[in-house]
Write a protein that holds these residues in place. Structure first.
Motif, PDB file in Angstrom:
ATOM      1  N   UNK A 193      22.354   1.967 -51.117  1.00 56.82           N
ATOM      2  CA  UNK A 193      22.502   1.354 -49.499  1.00 56.82           C
ATOM      3  C   UNK A 193      23.746   2.406 -49.063  1.00 56.82           C
ATOM      4  N   UNK A 194      23.369   3.056 -48.211  1.00 65.38           N
ATOM      5  CA  UNK A 194      24.008   4.289 -47.574  1.00 65.38           C
ATOM      6  C   UNK A 194      24.014   4.233 -46.036  1.00 65.38           C
ATOM      7  N   UNK A 195      25.448   4.523 -45.812  1.00 67.51           N
ATOM      8  CA  UNK A 195      25.807   4.483 -44.315  1.00 67.51           C
ATOM      9  C   UNK A 195      25.451   5.734 -43.748  1.00 67.51           C
ATOM     10  N   UNK A 196      24.755   6.032 -42.691  1.00 71.13           N
ATOM     11  CA  UNK A 196      24.641   7.071 -42.038  1.00 71.13           C
ATOM     12  C   UNK A 196      24.986   7.059 -40.685  1.00 71.13           C
ATOM     13  N   UNK A 197      25.911   7.657 -39.893  1.00 74.52           N
ATOM     14  CA  UNK A 197      25.924   7.270 -38.460  1.00 74.52           C
ATOM     15  C   UNK A 197      26.215   8.580 -37.647  1.00 74.52           C
ATOM     16  N   UNK A 198      25.948   8.807 -36.746  1.00 73.31           N
ATOM     17  CA  UNK A 198      26.182   9.794 -35.623  1.00 73.31           C
ATOM     18  C   UNK A 198      27.451   9.281 -34.651  1.00 73.31           C
ATOM     19  N   UNK A 199      28.368  10.088 -34.432  1.00 66.25           N
ATOM     20  CA  UNK A 199      29.112  10.144 -33.279  1.00 66.25           C
ATOM     21  C   UNK A 199      28.850  11.359 -32.324  1.00 66.25           C
ATOM     22  N   UNK A 208      24.254  13.760 -17.634  1.00 59.03           N
ATOM     23  CA  UNK A 208      24.293  14.180 -19.034  1.00 59.03           C
ATOM     24  C   UNK A 208      24.511  13.121 -19.883  1.00 59.03           C
ATOM     25  N   UNK A 209      25.372  12.189 -19.542  1.00 61.17           N
ATOM     26  CA  UNK A 209      25.552  11.137 -20.658  1.00 61.17           C
ATOM     27  C   UNK A 209      24.342  10.218 -20.690  1.00 61.17           C
ATOM     28  N   UNK A 210      23.525  10.249 -19.669  1.00 61.59           N
ATOM     29  CA  UNK A 210      22.269   9.435 -19.907  1.00 61.59           C
ATOM     30  C   UNK A 210      21.300  10.270 -20.824  1.00 61.59           C
ATOM     31  N   UNK A 211      21.375  11.411 -20.933  1.00 59.92           N
ATOM     32  CA  UNK A 211      20.626  12.194 -21.913  1.00 59.92           C
ATOM     33  C   UNK A 211      20.942  11.992 -23.211  1.00 59.92           C
ATOM     34  N   UNK A 212      22.541  12.074 -23.542  1.00 65.36           N
ATOM     35  CA  UNK A 212      22.909  11.826 -24.754  1.00 65.36           C
ATOM     36  C   UNK A 212      22.648  10.187 -25.104  1.00 65.36           C
ATOM     37  N   UNK A 213      22.930   9.292 -24.244  1.00 64.57           N
ATOM     38  CA  UNK A 213      22.614   7.744 -24.632  1.00 64.57           C
ATOM     39  C   UNK A 213      21.069   8.007 -25.080  1.00 64.57           C
ATOM     40  N   UNK A 214      20.174   8.368 -24.308  1.00 70.10           N
ATOM     41  CA  UNK A 214      18.888   8.558 -24.594  1.00 70.10           C
ATOM     42  C   UNK A 214      18.454   9.178 -26.037  1.00 70.10           C
ATOM     43  N   UNK A 215      19.264  10.084 -26.192  1.00 71.60           N
ATOM     44  CA  UNK A 215      19.026  10.773 -27.552  1.00 71.60           C
ATOM     45  C   UNK A 215      19.078  10.037 -28.699  1.00 71.60           C
ATOM     46  N   UNK A 216      20.517   9.376 -28.463  1.00 68.54           N
ATOM     47  CA  UNK A 216      21.073   8.464 -29.655  1.00 68.54           C
ATOM     48  C   UNK A 216      19.912   7.380 -30.021  1.00 68.54           C
ATOM     49  N   UNK A 217      19.523   6.709 -28.675  1.00 74.40           N
ATOM     50  CA  UNK A 217      18.661   5.469 -28.915  1.00 74.40           C
ATOM     51  C   UNK A 217      17.304   5.932 -29.476  1.00 74.40           C
ATOM     52  N   UNK A 218      16.905   7.341 -29.367  1.00 74.67           N
ATOM     53  CA  UNK A 218      15.661   7.884 -29.674  1.00 74.67           C
ATOM     54  C   UNK A 218      15.483   8.243 -31.191  1.00 74.67           C
ATOM     55  N   UNK A 274      20.810   1.594 -34.527  1.00 72.79           N
ATOM     56  CA  UNK A 274      21.384   1.053 -33.610  1.00 72.79           C
ATOM     57  C   UNK A 274      22.330   1.881 -32.848  1.00 72.79           C
ATOM     58  N   UNK A 275      22.064   2.082 -31.474  1.00 72.75           N
ATOM     59  CA  UNK A 275      22.976   2.963 -30.651  1.00 72.75           C
ATOM     60  C   UNK A 275      23.619   2.392 -29.538  1.00 72.75           C
ATOM     61  N   UNK A 276      24.923   2.815 -29.495  1.00 75.20           N
ATOM     62  CA  UNK A 276      25.725   2.168 -28.104  1.00 75.20           C
ATOM     63  C   UNK A 276      25.349   2.978 -26.894  1.00 75.20           C
ATOM     64  N   UNK A 277      25.313   2.205 -25.791  1.00 76.79           N
ATOM     65  CA  UNK A 277      24.860   2.809 -24.602  1.00 76.79           C
ATOM     66  C   UNK A 277      25.990   2.821 -23.769  1.00 76.79           C
TER      67      UNK A 277
END
Length: 474
Positions: free
Chosen positions: A175-181, A191-201, A73-76
């Motif tokens: 049960x392990x929590x892994x998340x990116x910021x 550039x923000x659109x590229x970052x969002x797409x990467x997180x969603x990918x 799950x990623x924030x847009x």
């Protein structure tokens, strides 16, 4: 998850005055086998040694309920002033989150390259020992990477190399929590659109599927009920939760804290590898456990208001096992589970000169020369909240922070002037203005410093605001 702990402590405590802070018990007091009668001292020791597990159980279970297992799950979009769920939310980074189920087979997470100055992968299980296995400052996310996660209990796998997998991480919890910021570069929309797409990918792939076989189907886990609050678990189903936690967590036989919590629960009928049986466990006093859990939480928050305690625990906050201690774990588990260690980010409040509270009835300016800028290797920001609730200050511009992410303009000497005012002063760049509405609301500005320069942080002092004559009439 991004919290200034001293300010949150003040918010939670309200008018409560508490003296002293948590003492660390040398070891668990002896407990009679399966007894209803436990002294307050015994209960406090159990609560303190359990708090990290209870707090993270609640965090992880609530993520599972809302987002499921082995799903990305990623924030847009960045949060705005309508966010009322947590105090002092983050407006600097976007998140990509996964709760992994590692019981039945390893899980591989495929991370793409991410075009951002700051990206951190944070991980934690029920034990609440945090790690940052991938960080942009250490070369992470420059290219795609496939990371395999497993535990000591993962069926059919013992850490062997898998073709096509770049890194293997042994987790301490099934049960392990892994998340990116990641810094989204809000001021650069493309550039923000590229970052969002990467997180969603980001993709989550069980090993069977990664090897080209049909994905295996497993029974859904049966979780004990989480609590609305940590005190609810302590009062209602502590032994059931801890039995589940013990069965899905790795404990080190050489680690004093690990062995102490196991020793505290064994006389109560709870030990790793057992099936929870209500007829074979101690009957706890629900009211006693709730009362003492709430007292432990209050003491932890009061301790966090002590600058000496803050200085002492900051290097040990959100660190891996062996690099932190019980006092620190209790405090961070109470104040806000899951965060980044000090070498990844620092959160520091600013204030007005002279110690007077900042209020939206007035306007302010913060001036920093080039040498006074926050010593960030990645980026820094200044975010404005209201003091009472810790929410973003509402404004039509939806502008809540100044910094490289949201945008800023340095002056000709490399410094900056940041204005907090109802009206933007003439000649001040839009990027350097934090709008307020004229009202009787106390303000709470906070610096965030990502990848702080440890050497410079030792001497850097948080700049303070100067009060101005109101630019508009009250």
């Amino acid at each position: 998850m991004d919290i200034n702990f001293a300010r949150k402590a003040s918010q939670k405590l309200g008018r409560l005055c508490l003296v002293g802070f948590l003492a660390i018990a040398v070891g668990p007091p002896a407990i009679a086998q399966k007894t209803d009668s436990l002294s307050d001292q015994q209960v406090e020791d159990i609560v303190r040694r359990s708090y990290q597990y209870v707090a993270m159980y609640n965090v992880i279970q609530k993520e599972i309920v809302t987002k499921g297992l082995n799903k990305s799950f990623a924030n847009a979009e960045l949060l705005d002033h309508t966010m009322k769920g947590i105090a002092r939310p983050n407006n600097d980074t976007l998140y990509q989150m996964i709760t992994l189920d590692l019981r039945n087979e390893p899980v591989i997470v495929e991370y793409p390259a991410i075009d951002s100055k700051f990206v951190a992968l944070e991980t934690s299980g029920y034990a609440h020992y945090c790690d940052v296995p991938l960080l942009s400052a250490k070369g992470g996310f420059k290219k795609p990477i496939k990371v395999l996660f497993y535990t000591d209990r993962t069926k059919g796998y013992r850490g062997e190399k898998i073709k096509g997998v770049d890194r293997i991480i042994k987790a301490d919890g099934d049960f392990f929590y892994a998340f990116l910021r990641a810094m989204p570069h809000q001021s650069d929309r493309q550039r923000m659109e590229r970052v969002v797409k990467a997180l969603q990918d980001v993709k989550v792939v069980p090993l069977s599927q990664f090897n080209g076989k049909p994905a295996k189907v497993f029974d859904a886990p049966k979780f004990p009920a989480p609590g609305k609050t940590d005190a609810d678990v302590f009062a209602n189903n502590l032994l059931e939760v801890m039995q589940f936690v013990f069965n899905h967590t790795t404990f080190d036989p050489k680690n004093e804290m690990d062995q102490a919590v196991l020793a505290a629960y064994e006389p109560l009928g709870v030990a790793p590898g057992q099936t929870f049986d209500p007829s074979k466990i101690a009957k706890l006093d629900s009211a006693q456990f709730r009362k003492i859990a709430e007292e432990v939480a209050k003491k932890a928050l009061a301790a966090m208001s002590d600058k000496a305690v803050q200085k002492k625990i900051t290097p040990k906050m959100f660190m891996p096992k062996g690099e932190t201690d019980l006092e620190t774990l209790v405090i961070v588990s109470v104040a806000g589970p899951i965060g980044v260690p000090a070498y990844v980010a620092r959160y520091l409040p600013s204030s007005a000169k002279g110690g007077q509270p900042m209020n939206a009835k007035n306007d302010y300016v913060l001036k920093m020369s080039k040498d006074q800028l926050p010593p960030a290797k990645a980026f820094w920001s200044l975010t404005l909240y209201d003091l009472k609730n810790g929410f973003f200050v509402p404004n039509e511009q939806k502008k809540y922070s100044v910094g490289e992410n949201a945008g800023y303009k340095l002056n000709k000497d490399g410094g900056i002037e940041i204005y907090v005012s109802e009206k933007k002063p003439d000649g001040v760049p839009e990027e350097n203005w934090l709008p307020i509405n004229r009202s009787d609301v106390d303000l709470d500005p906070m610096f965030r410093i990502y990848e702080p320069d440890a050497k410079k942080m030792k001497t850097w002092k948080v700049p303070q605001f100067e009060m101005l004559k109101a630019l508009t009439a009250n």
